[in-house]
Write a protein that holds these residues in place. Structure first.
Motif, short mmCIF file in Angstrom:
data_model
loop_
_atom_site.label_atom_id
_atom_site.label_comp_id
_atom_site.label_asym_id
_atom_site.label_seq_id
_atom_site.Cartn_x
_atom_site.Cartn_y
_atom_site.Cartn_z
N VAL A 539 26.30 -52.23 48.27
CA VAL A 539 26.98 -51.34 47.33
C VAL A 539 25.91 -50.72 46.44
O VAL A 539 25.30 -51.39 45.63
CB VAL A 539 28.02 -52.10 46.48
N LYS A 540 25.68 -49.42 46.68
CA LYS A 540 24.58 -48.77 45.98
C LYS A 540 25.08 -47.58 45.17
O LYS A 540 26.17 -47.05 45.42
CB LYS A 540 23.52 -48.32 46.99
N MET A 541 24.25 -47.21 44.23
CA MET A 541 24.61 -46.14 43.31
C MET A 541 23.80 -44.90 43.66
O MET A 541 22.70 -45.00 44.20
CB MET A 541 24.27 -46.63 41.90
N ALA A 542 24.36 -43.74 43.37
CA ALA A 542 23.60 -42.50 43.45
C ALA A 542 23.63 -41.88 42.07
O ALA A 542 24.63 -41.99 41.37
CB ALA A 542 24.22 -41.57 44.47
N GLY A 543 22.56 -41.19 41.68
CA GLY A 543 22.57 -40.67 40.31
C GLY A 543 21.63 -39.53 40.12
O GLY A 543 20.97 -39.05 41.06
N LYS A 544 21.57 -39.03 38.92
CA LYS A 544 20.61 -37.99 38.57
C LYS A 544 20.25 -38.16 37.11
O LYS A 544 21.13 -38.30 36.26
CB LYS A 544 21.23 -36.59 38.81
N THR A 545 18.95 -38.19 36.89
CA THR A 545 18.47 -38.33 35.52
C THR A 545 18.45 -36.98 34.82
O THR A 545 18.53 -35.94 35.47
CB THR A 545 17.05 -38.87 35.53
N GLY A 546 18.30 -37.02 33.54
CA GLY A 546 18.18 -35.77 32.78
C GLY A 546 17.54 -36.01 31.45
O GLY A 546 17.77 -37.03 30.81
N THR A 547 16.71 -35.05 31.06
CA THR A 547 16.13 -35.08 29.73
C THR A 547 16.41 -33.72 29.12
O THR A 547 16.20 -32.70 29.77
CB THR A 547 14.62 -35.29 29.77
N ALA A 548 16.93 -33.72 27.94
CA ALA A 548 17.17 -32.43 27.29
C ALA A 548 16.34 -32.39 26.05
O ALA A 548 16.37 -33.30 25.22
CB ALA A 548 18.65 -32.26 26.97
N GLN A 549 15.56 -31.29 25.94
CA GLN A 549 14.67 -31.17 24.82
C GLN A 549 15.45 -31.05 23.53
O GLN A 549 16.42 -30.28 23.43
CB GLN A 549 13.81 -29.92 24.97
N ALA A 550 15.01 -31.79 22.56
CA ALA A 550 15.58 -31.64 21.23
C ALA A 550 14.60 -30.88 20.36
O ALA A 550 14.83 -30.68 19.18
CB ALA A 550 15.88 -33.00 20.63
N ARG A 551 13.46 -30.51 20.93
CA ARG A 551 12.41 -29.81 20.18
C ARG A 551 11.63 -28.99 21.21
O ARG A 551 11.77 -29.18 22.42
CB ARG A 551 11.48 -30.80 19.51
N SER A 552 10.78 -28.13 20.73
CA SER A 552 9.91 -27.40 21.64
C SER A 552 8.68 -28.25 21.91
O SER A 552 8.07 -28.78 21.00
CB SER A 552 9.51 -26.06 21.00
N TYR A 553 8.37 -28.42 23.22
CA TYR A 553 7.22 -29.25 23.55
C TYR A 553 5.91 -28.58 23.16
O TYR A 553 4.95 -29.24 22.81
CB TYR A 553 7.16 -29.55 25.05
N GLY A 554 5.92 -27.24 23.30
CA GLY A 554 4.66 -26.54 23.09
C GLY A 554 3.68 -26.97 24.16
O GLY A 554 4.05 -27.18 25.31
#
Lengths: 657, 384
Positions: A539-554
């Motif tokens: 029994v395995k999971m499938a997924g997708k990560t995500g990062t959303a910027q809260a600032r400008s990385y520059g």
């Protein structure tokens, strides 16, 4: 004349006159008495029924008896909102009663300080005569009986047993179920379905948020009436229990939520701020919808003090905001599933390779990738969450195909789940831009906006519920599932979420995206491999990560470690399981959780998913427990409670039979 | 005792003979009425002798004894004190006017330190005695129509005006009507009677409009249409009628009258006790009580008719007239036929002074019976 003027003849005349006159006056007296008798017979024999009716109207009064508020249960019948007995002390002012002195006296029995007495006095004076005001709630049994024994010496005071709303899980359901609170002046002046005489009942509370507010009228029930004998001053003399009209209890509401999953989800959020939504991707039932940090709804029932409220309202992690529905966030890389599908729809070959050197030059600037992935096809790009691949492809197809797919998967939409507070979010497109910036110069869609859009940044804003709906639609693969939160009201079942049209996408396309998601979680080089192992064998999971910027990385470092909380990236993760026969889909948003969905999102998703899977007997049969890979400290989970192995068997209070 | 024994000289003056001459049937009826009052007070106090029934019955016992004692006095004594009693009563009324206690917005009480009483009650007896005394010495011709009638007219007019000014309209009316009844009994010309009646009728509307106090006018207008304002001033009449009407034929049962037990009925133990009785015992109980009152009235009138002396017969008849007026006015008020005036139901209602007045009056009536063969005149009966 000194001679007495009385002669025998005169004596006889006077006597005769008297006798005649006396008979006459006696006759008049008889006439008068007869007239009285006549009047009596009219009143007592002819008009009896009319006066008896008036007499009964005088004698009896019907006092409102509040109905017990409808219970709110989870999908398994676990009590989420119930009623508990509440010993109350009531005082009703009347013309010959001295309210301040009585409060002084009452202070001997229950704690009533000067300030509270003053506040009560204003409340008492603002209430009509003989309408009771609640002086004290939740008295102990000792206080209650002490007052009851001395009641004859305490005119105007009554001690009664009412019911008060109780939320056994405190904060876990606070955003979904909401709470009840005291009726205020505006509620009373409001016309329409809410202007109900029961609102005037002392201690009556009405729904203020969530389910309690949306289904307030159904939950409220119909008040009954207690028949009481009253004296001319309206004081209760006797109860006539035979004449009572019993109240109709409020309708029982069953939600699709599962208390075990919900509780575990809130526990997993720990001190973090964010939301977890779990859906059954076969029928759209929302199994968990939690927003963290939460607050104790029971405090609102009792009434918050000023400092308590200010503490809640001013805390930077905003416990009063429902982050699952009301808060909207950029979805980050979790949105690449949508972009990928849009590319497939636009005819892009999934095997076509794009080289990722760690950045991509377009329109005079460099779009950076979070890594250096080399040659990527679509599957690899999803697995590695390669930005350059999606930059390249999205510019080829433009924003509108992406928006079309996003809308098909539920973004930019409010779902009819029965409670208020959902925010639509934003799904950008050329049409949206034209509409949104109408009247300004900036109505054109710039090609440079598309790459950001493709990786779930820019103007795009979604909520946790929409992310969960997207994932369950992907997992389902066929139906455009609708989420369902309320399973039944008063025993009447609401339509299921799978009574929905099919998704307008070929299964092969969706399978490519799902394949990528499976690799994210199960390919050793996937972005969330270690954090996505359920330890349940096949029994395995499938997924997708995500990062959303809260600032400008520059041009600086992307790592969030060491930054102040407010500056850290939002951390997202969407997943479904079991991969080969999907049953449950979830979305996790950890506000300012740090970079990479794997660090804060995935470990939480895994724990919550395990609870959901292990509660499912069919999945349990398939699952074999294999040891989970050890988490290294840098895998995150700061502040979260340690995982509990036996979650499925977690003890939750059952509803009394 | 044989008939011959009673004719022996001096025999009639023996106390035991006098006692045997008291109308004991009459006394029994009085006891029944007062007992019914006590019964109702016991009921509305929640089956308790306190606070009313015990007082009522004790007072009645004392007043009853007083009545028997008074009955032993010859009408000669009554005759002798007639004018002094009237004079004292009038003086007291004037005193009340000057120093009286204000209670419920009216000056009615005189507080002598050890006792508080209403002089208007003494006047009820005083007016009867004074008028009887006057007519005793007046010829039939004088009584019919002469200038000398200015004397009884003044005797009636002065206390009536004083009492009305207190203001106690009910008692003033009672005094005036009692006086009028005695004048009629004494032989006032019918022409004059009708003329006076007509004049009184014509005087009522302007009197109501201009002379009455606001609250009195309110009572009158309310009486004319009690249901116009059932929670305000029509309340008393309406609640009383509800109590009566809801009693039906046999009543709600002893102790079960909701109107009186739950205080909807105002003055349930005093002025409106008849309504209390009507509610709990119904039409049957009411008719019984009214028949008892009728018995009292007709026995007293018979006693008056059988008296030898003009003074005694007029006095006895005058007392009976007062009593009858009490019953009729209170009955009419309770049944919604008259405005609310403070006139109690004699013997049935709680209240000391009225009981004292009525029982003193009946002492006079019994004295008339016991001494019915005695003449009071010494030869100089006339005032002038």
């Amino acid at each position: 004349m000194s001679e007495p003027s009385i002669f025998f003849s005169d004596v006889n005349e006077r006597q005769g006159l008297f006798h005649r006159r006396e008979i006459l006056l006696g006759g008049l007296a008889a006439l008068g008495l007869t007239a009285l008798g006549g009047r009596l017979s009219y009143l007592q024999l002819v008009q009896t029924q009319r006066f008896q009716k008036l007499s009964v109207e005088n004698q009896f009064d019907f006092r409102l008896a509040p109905p017990p508020r409808g219970l709110i249960l989870d999908r398994n019948g676990v009590l989420l909102a119930g009623n508990r007995p509440n010993f109350r002390l009531l005082y009703a002012r009347d013309k010959d009663l001295d309210a301040p002195a009585m409060l002084q006296t009452l202070a001997d029995y229950v704690p009533l300080d000067e300030q509270r007495q003053k506040r009560l006095l204003t409340e008492i004076n603002n209430t009509p005569r003989r309408v009771p005001v609640s002086v004290m709630e939740d008295m102990t049994w000792e206080q209650f009986s002490a007052i009851n024994v001395r009641q004859p010496e305490l005119p105007g005071v009554t001690a009664d047993m009412g019911e008060v709303r109780v939320y056994p899980f405190g904060g876990a359901f606070a955003h979904v179920i909401g709470y009840v609170a005291k009726v205020n002046r505006e509620d009373l002046t409001e016309t329409g379905p809410n202007s109900d005489p029961i609102l005037l009942h002392p201690g009556f509370r009405m729904g203020r948020q969530g389910i309690e507010k949306a289904l307030d009228l159904q939950l409220r029930g119909k008040p009954g009436a207690a028949k009481v004998e009253v004296d001319a001053n309206g004081r209760e003399v006797r109860r006539d229990t035979q004449g009572d009209i019993p109240p109709t209890p409020g309708a029982e509401v069953q939600l699709t939520l599962d208390a075990d999953i919900q509780n575990r989800a809130l526990e997993m959020m720990g001190e973090e701020s964010g939301a977890i939504v779990v859906m059954d991707c076969r029928n759209g039932d929302i199994l968990c919808m939690v927003s963290a940090p939460s607050f104790d709804a029971n405090r609102f029932v009792r009434g918050l003090t000023g400092p308590e409220y200010r503490a809640l309202a001013n805390y930077e992690r905003r416990p009063l905001l429902d982050k699952a529905m009301t808060g909207t966030y950029p979805p980050g890389s979790t949105f690449k599933t949508m972009t990928a599908l849009a590319c497939l729809e636009a005819g892009i070959d999934p095997e076509e390779r794009v080289n990722c050197p760690g950045g991509w030059f377009f329109g005079g600037r460099t779009f950076r990738c979070w890594g250096r992935h080399g040659s990527q096809n679509m599957h690899d790009a999803i697995k590695n969450s390669c930005d350059v691949y999606f930059y390249t492809m999205s510019v080829r197809i433009g924003p509108d195909p992406i928006a079309k797919v996003a809308k098909e998967f539920g973004f930019g939409q409010i779902f009819d789940i029965g409670i208020p507070g959902q925010k639509k979010g934003i799904v950008p497109s050329t049409a949206w831009k034209k509409e949104y910036f109408k009247g300004t110069e900036n109505t054109r869609w710039w090609p440079g906006e598309t790459p950001s859009y493709a990786i779930g940044q820019g103007a795009l804003a979604v909520n946790g519920l929409q992310l969960a709906v997207m994932t369950s639609r992907l997992a389902n693969g066929r139906k455009a599932l609708n989420p369902r939160l309320i399973r039944s009201i008063g025993g009447k079942e609401l339509p299921r979420g799978d009574a929905a049209p099919d998704l307008p996408f070929p299964k092969e396309h969706i399978d490519i995206v799902r394949g990528g998601m499976a690799a994210v979680a199960n390919d050793t080089s996937g972005t969330a491999y270690r954090q996505s192992q359920l330890g349940l064998g096949e029994v395995k999971m499938a997924g997708k990560t995500g990062t959303a910027q809260a600032r400008s990385y520059g041009s600086g470092p992307r790592k969030s470690t060491g930054l102040p909380w407010k500056m850290k990236d939002h951390n997202l993760f969407v997943a479904f399981a079991p991969y080969d026969a999907p049953r449950y889909a979830l979305s996790v948003i950890v506000q300012h959780g740090g970079m990479g969905g794997a660090t804060a999102g995935a470990p939480r998703a895994r724990e919550v998913m395990r609870v959901a899977l292990l509660k499912d007997p069919e999945v349990r049969e398939r699952a074999t427990r294999t040891p989970m890979p050890e988490l290294t400290p840098e895998d995150g989970l700061e502040g979260a409670a340690p995982p509990e192995p036996q979650v499925a068997a977690a003890q939750t209070p059952r509803r009394p039979a | 005792m044989t008939a011959s024994a009673i004719t022996r000289p001096g025999e009639r003056d023996r106390l035991i003979v006098k006692l045997s001459q008291v109308d004991w049937t009459f006394c029994l009826v009085l006891c029944l009425i007062a007992g019914a009052g006590g019964l109702m007070m016991f009921s509305i106090a929640g089956s308790s002798f306190e606070p009313w029934a015990i007082n009522h019955l004790t007072r009645f016992g004392l007043c009853f004894a007083m009545m028997i004692v008074l009955a032993m006095f010859s009408p000669r004594v009554w005759f002798a004190v007639a004018y002094p009693v009237y004079a004292v009563a009038l003086l007291l009324l004037v005193a009340v006017e000057i120093v009286g206690d204000v209670s419920m917005g009216a000056q009615r009480w005189l507080d002598l330190g050890f006792i508080r009483f209403q002089p208007s009650e003494i006047m009820k007896i005083g007016i009867v005695l004074a008028l009887a005394r006057f007519y005793h010495g007046a010829s039939a011709q004088t009584a019919r129509w002469s200038w000398k009638l200015l004397i009884p007219a003044t005797l009636i007019g002065l206390p009536t005006l004083l009492v009305a000014h207190q203001p106690d309209l009910g008692t003033a009316m009672l005094i005036a009507l009692t006086g009028a009844a005695i004048m009629v009994l004494a032989g006032l010309s019918w022409k004059v009677v009708f003329a006076l009646c007509g004049g009184a009728m014509a005087a009522i509307p302007p009197f109501v409009m201009f002379v009455l106090h606001d609250y009195q006018r309110q009572r009158v207008t309310t009486f004319l249409n009690p249901e116009s304002d059932p929670s305000g001033s029509g309340y008393h009449i309406m609640q009383s009628m509800i109590a009566l009407g809801s009693g039906g034929l046999l009543g709600k049962g002893y102790g079960l009258g909701s109107q009186s037990q739950l205080n909807f009925l105002p003055e349930k133990h005093t002025d409106f006790i008849f309504a209390t009785l009507a509610e709990e015992f119904g039409f049957a109980g009411c008719v019984t009580i009214l028949l008892l009152y009728a018995a009292v009235i007709f026995m007293a009138l018979r006693i008056a008719a059988l008296a030898y002396s003009h003074f005694a017969r007029l006095a006895a008849a005058g007392v009976t007239a007062t009593f009858t007026l009490y019953v009729l006015i209170n009955g009419a008020m309770v049944m919604g036929l008259a405005p609310v005036v403070g006139v109690p139901m004699p013997l049935l209602s709680y209240g000391g002074t009225v009981m004292l007045t009525v029982m003193s009056g009946f002492g006079l009536v019994q004295s008339t019976r016991v001494h019915r063969y005695n003449e009071v005149t010494s030869g100089k009966g006339a005032l002038f």
